[in-house]
Scaffold this motif. Structure first.
Motif, PDB file in Angstrom:
ATOM      1  N   CYS A  93       0.747  -1.307  -0.077  1.00 50.48           N
ATOM      2  CA  CYS A  93      -0.063  -0.144  -0.085  1.00 50.48           C
ATOM      3  C   CYS A  93       0.777   1.255  -0.009  1.00 50.48           C
ATOM      4  O   CYS A  93       0.216   2.295   0.533  1.00 50.48           O
ATOM      5  N   PHE A  94       2.130   1.190  -0.649  1.00 41.93           N
ATOM      6  CA  PHE A  94       2.966   2.416  -0.687  1.00 41.93           C
ATOM      7  C   PHE A  94       3.170   2.547  -2.110  1.00 41.93           C
ATOM      8  O   PHE A  94       3.497   1.828  -2.933  1.00 41.93           O
ATOM      9  N   ARG A  95       2.929   3.912  -2.495  1.00 40.41           N
ATOM     10  CA  ARG A  95       2.805   4.337  -4.100  1.00 40.41           C
ATOM     11  C   ARG A  95       4.205   5.028  -4.224  1.00 40.41           C
ATOM     12  O   ARG A  95       4.523   5.987  -3.459  1.00 40.41           O
ATOM     13  N   GLN A  96       5.179   4.473  -5.211  1.00 43.30           N
ATOM     14  CA  GLN A  96       6.023   5.219  -5.759  1.00 43.30           C
ATOM     15  C   GLN A  96       6.046   6.834  -5.844  1.00 43.30           C
ATOM     16  O   GLN A  96       4.963   7.089  -6.580  1.00 43.30           O
ATOM     17  N   SER A  97       6.807   7.627  -5.365  1.00 39.72           N
ATOM     18  CA  SER A  97       6.778   9.075  -5.699  1.00 39.72           C
ATOM     19  C   SER A  97       7.602   9.457  -7.024  1.00 39.72           C
ATOM     20  O   SER A  97       8.681   8.787  -7.269  1.00 39.72           O
ATOM     21  N   LYS A  98       7.576  10.715  -7.563  1.00 40.94           N
ATOM     22  CA  LYS A  98       8.396  11.042  -8.665  1.00 40.94           C
ATOM     23  C   LYS A  98       9.900  11.476  -7.874  1.00 40.94           C
ATOM     24  O   LYS A  98      10.825  11.745  -8.672  1.00 40.94           O
ATOM     25  N   ILE A  99       9.913  11.387  -6.803  1.00 43.76           N
ATOM     26  CA  ILE A  99      11.061  11.754  -5.982  1.00 43.76           C
ATOM     27  C   ILE A  99      11.692  10.575  -5.490  1.00 43.76           C
ATOM     28  O   ILE A  99      11.180   9.921  -4.668  1.00 43.76           O
ATOM     29  N   PRO A 100      12.978  10.327  -6.106  1.00 40.26           N
ATOM     30  CA  PRO A 100      13.534   8.951  -5.652  1.00 40.26           C
ATOM     31  C   PRO A 100      13.403   8.578  -4.098  1.00 40.26           C
ATOM     32  O   PRO A 100      14.073   9.619  -3.245  1.00 40.26           O
ATOM     33  N   GLY A 101      12.993   7.558  -3.645  1.00 37.09           N
ATOM     34  CA  GLY A 101      13.178   7.006  -2.361  1.00 37.09           C
ATOM     35  C   GLY A 101      12.013   7.640  -1.341  1.00 37.09           C
ATOM     36  O   GLY A 101      11.911   7.517  -0.257  1.00 37.09           O
ATOM     37  N   GLU A 102      10.987   8.201  -2.066  1.00 32.75           N
ATOM     38  CA  GLU A 102       9.809   8.678  -1.383  1.00 32.75           C
ATOM     39  C   GLU A 102       8.513   7.871  -1.798  1.00 32.75           C
ATOM     40  O   GLU A 102       8.471   7.616  -3.134  1.00 32.75           O
ATOM     41  N   PHE A 103       7.781   7.643  -0.967  1.00 30.93           N
ATOM     42  CA  PHE A 103       6.435   7.079  -1.155  1.00 30.93           C
ATOM     43  C   PHE A 103       5.314   7.450  -0.471  1.00 30.93           C
ATOM     44  O   PHE A 103       5.271   8.553   0.455  1.00 30.93           O
ATOM     45  N   MET A 104       4.125   7.360  -1.127  1.00 28.44           N
ATOM     46  CA  MET A 104       2.776   7.965  -0.440  1.00 28.44           C
ATOM     47  C   MET A 104       2.025   6.544   0.171  1.00 28.44           C
ATOM     48  O   MET A 104       1.793   5.868  -0.603  1.00 28.44           O
ATOM     49  N   LEU A 105       1.717   6.543   1.304  1.00 33.10           N
ATOM     50  CA  LEU A 105       0.718   5.389   1.812  1.00 33.10           C
ATOM     51  C   LEU A 105      -0.625   5.834   1.518  1.00 33.10           C
ATOM     52  O   LEU A 105      -1.133   6.750   1.617  1.00 33.10           O
ATOM     53  N   GLN A 106      -1.104   4.629   1.047  1.00 27.45           N
ATOM     54  CA  GLN A 106      -2.755   4.805   0.779  1.00 27.45           C
ATOM     55  C   GLN A 106      -3.301   4.111   1.909  1.00 27.45           C
ATOM     56  O   GLN A 106      -3.478   2.982   1.938  1.00 27.45           O
ATOM     57  N   LEU A 107      -3.818   4.880   2.788  1.00 25.50           N
ATOM     58  CA  LEU A 107      -4.418   4.177   4.060  1.00 25.50           C
ATOM     59  C   LEU A 107      -5.881   3.922   3.879  1.00 25.50           C
ATOM     60  O   LEU A 107      -6.990   4.713   3.403  1.00 25.50           O
ATOM     61  N   ARG A 108      -6.329   2.627   3.927  1.00 22.89           N
ATOM     62  CA  ARG A 108      -7.360   2.226   3.613  1.00 22.89           C
ATOM     63  C   ARG A 108      -8.575   2.750   4.566  1.00 22.89           C
ATOM     64  O   ARG A 108      -8.354   3.107   5.531  1.00 22.89           O
ATOM     65  N   VAL A 109      -9.851   2.926   4.076  1.00 23.38           N
ATOM     66  CA  VAL A 109     -10.870   3.455   4.603  1.00 23.38           C
ATOM     67  C   VAL A 109     -12.131   2.425   4.474  1.00 23.38           C
ATOM     68  O   VAL A 109     -12.829   2.578   3.502  1.00 23.38           O
ATOM     69  N   PRO A 110     -12.090   1.200   4.755  1.00 18.14           N
ATOM     70  CA  PRO A 110     -12.977   0.342   4.639  1.00 18.14           C
ATOM     71  C   PRO A 110     -14.518   0.508   4.642  1.00 18.14           C
ATOM     72  O   PRO A 110     -14.829   1.031   5.879  1.00 18.14           O
TER      73      PRO A 110
END
Length: 344
Positions: free
Chosen positions: A14-31
Motif C-alpha cells: 500500500c505504498f505508491r512510488q513518488s517521482k522523488i526517488p526514495g519517497e512513497f505515498m501511503l494509501q491508508l484504507r478506509v473500509p
C-alpha cells in the motif's frame, strides 16, 4: 536513484512510488468509506511525523499520505497496527493477520460508498454496512477488484465506472386511498427519473412498472405519503466499468432487483473466479479485464455458481461492450496532412 528498492513489493504493501526517488505515498484504507473521526489524529501524526505535512483524499476514499521516506516505512507499518486492527478486523471482520508489517496487499481496492441512508433522503440502503460486508469477502486478496456502493440509482459513488457497481433500489408501494391527485410524484418522476407515472381520469396515479428504476423520487415528492418504499431491500449490480487511457467504458447492468444475499453470495465467488482466469498466478490486473479474458458467459457461470436468486431477480442474458467505438470513429491525420496556419 535507489535502484535496490522493490517498487512492486512496496505497492503491494500500500505504498505508491513518488517521482522523488526514495519517497512513497501511503494509501491508508478506509473500509466501507466510514471510520471514527478519532483516526484523523493518526492521519495527522503520520503526515507530520513521517510525511511532508500534507494528505490527499484519495480517489477511492483513502487517506493518502505523501512524502514518506523509504527507510521510514517499517516504522510507519508498525504504527498502523492498531488502526488496521480496528478498521479491518473489528469493523469489517476480514480474515487477515495484523502485525507490524502493515497491509498485506493492495489487491482488493478500498470499497467505496456514498453517505447512504444514514443521512441522504434519496438513498434506499445503508451503503456503509453493505460496503463492509463486501470488504469481508474480497479483502485481503492479491486479485484486484474495484467496487463502489451507491444508495440509489443517482450513483453518486460512480459505480458505473468500477468493476462492480452496487446500487440500492426499492419497490414502491402505492396507497390508493391516500392519494390527493396533486401530481407531485408524476412531475418528480418525469423530471428526475424515467417518467413512468401519469394521472388518470380519476385523478389517481397509473404506473408503467416495466421501466421503474426503483429510485424513490415519488416517495420524496409525495406530500401525503401515498408512495412508500417496500421494507424488502433490493440492489442493482453494474459490471465491467473502468477508466483508463486505452479502453475506458461505462459498466452495464448485470443483476437487477436482487437481494443482499444474492449480492454477497456473488462476491463470495470473486476470488475463485479470479484465480481460475489467471491460472492461480495473480497479476496487477483489474476485474473488468478478467471478465474480458473469460468472456461474459463463463464469468456469469462461475460468479453465480451456487447463488440462489430471489424470485424478483433479473440477470443479463449477455453483455456487449463497444469499447473500440471511440477509436473506430476518430480519424487522426498525420502531421504532414495538416496545413500551416497563416494568411492564404
Amino acid at each position: 536513484m535507489n535502484h535496490d528498492i522493490d517498487v512492486k513489493k512496496m505497492r503491494i504493501n500500500c505504498f505508491r512510488q513518488s517521482k522523488i526517488p526514495g519517497e512513497f505515498m501511503l494509501q491508508l484504507r478506509v473500509p466501507g468509506s466510514l471510520v471514527d473521526a478519532k483516526h484523523l489524529e493518526l492521519v495527522q501524526e503520520l503526515c507530520q511525523r513521517w510525511g511532508n505535512g500534507t494528505f490527499h483524499i484519495g480517489m477511492r476514499q483513502t487517506f493518502d499520505i505523501p512524502g514518506i521516506k523509504y527507510e521510514n516505512i517499517p516504522q510507519v507499518n508498525a504504527f498502523l497496527k492498531d488502526y488496521i486492527q480496528e478498521t479491518e478486523i473489528e469493523d469489517c471482520d476480514v480474515n487477515m493477520e495484523v502485525n507490524d508489517c502493515g497491509y498485506p496487499t493492495i489487491g482488493a481496492r478500498n470499497v467505496m460508498a456514498c453517505i447512504g441512508n444514514s443521512h441522504c433522503i434519496k438513498a434506499n440502503i445503508n451503503t456503509h454496512e453493505m460496503a463492509k460486508k463486501i470488504e469481508k469477502l474480497v479483502f485481503p486478496s492479491h486479485y484486484h477488484i474495484k467496487v463502489s456502493v451507491a444508495g440509489c440509482p443517482n450513483d453518486c459513488a460512480k459505480g458505473h465506472f468500477n468493476d462492480f457497481g452496487v446500487m440500492g433500489i426499492a419497490k414502491m408501494e402505492y396507497h390508493y386511498e391516500r392519494c390527493i391527485g396533486c401530481g407531485a410524484c408524476v412531475r418528480a418522476c418525469a423530471h428526475h427519473a424515467t417518467g413512468v407515472l401519469s394521472l388518470n381520469k380519476d385523478n389517481k396515479v397509473d404506473k408503467d412498472t416495466c421501466c421503474c428504476v426503483g429510485c424513490g423520487e415519488c416517495v420524496i415528492a409525495c406530500p401525503a405519503s401515498t408512495w412508500t418504499r417496500s421494507a424488502k431491500k433490493f440492489y442493482r449490480v453494474t459490471l465491467g466499468g473502468r477508466t483508463g487511457k486505452q479502453y475506458p467504458r461505462m459498466g452495464k447492468i448485470f443483476l437487477n432487483w436482487v437481494t443482499e444475499d444474492v449480492v454477497l453470495a456473488m462476491f463470495a465467488n470473486w476470488q475463485k473466479f479470479s484465480a481460475w482466469v489467471m491460472d492461480y498466478k495473480p497479476e496487477y490486473l483489474h476485474g473488468g479485464h478478467l471478465i474480458d479474458r473469460s468472456g461474459y458467459k463463463k464469468f456469469k457461470e462461475m460468479i453465480l455458481d451456487g447463488v440462489e436468486l430471489n424470485p424478483e431477480a433479473k440477470v443479463a442474458e449477455d453483455i456487449y461492450w463497444a469499447e473500440n467505438e471511440q477509436r473506430a470513429n476518430i480519424h487522426v491525420r498525420p502531421v504532414s496532412e495538416h496545413k500551416t496556419a497563416g494568411p492564404q
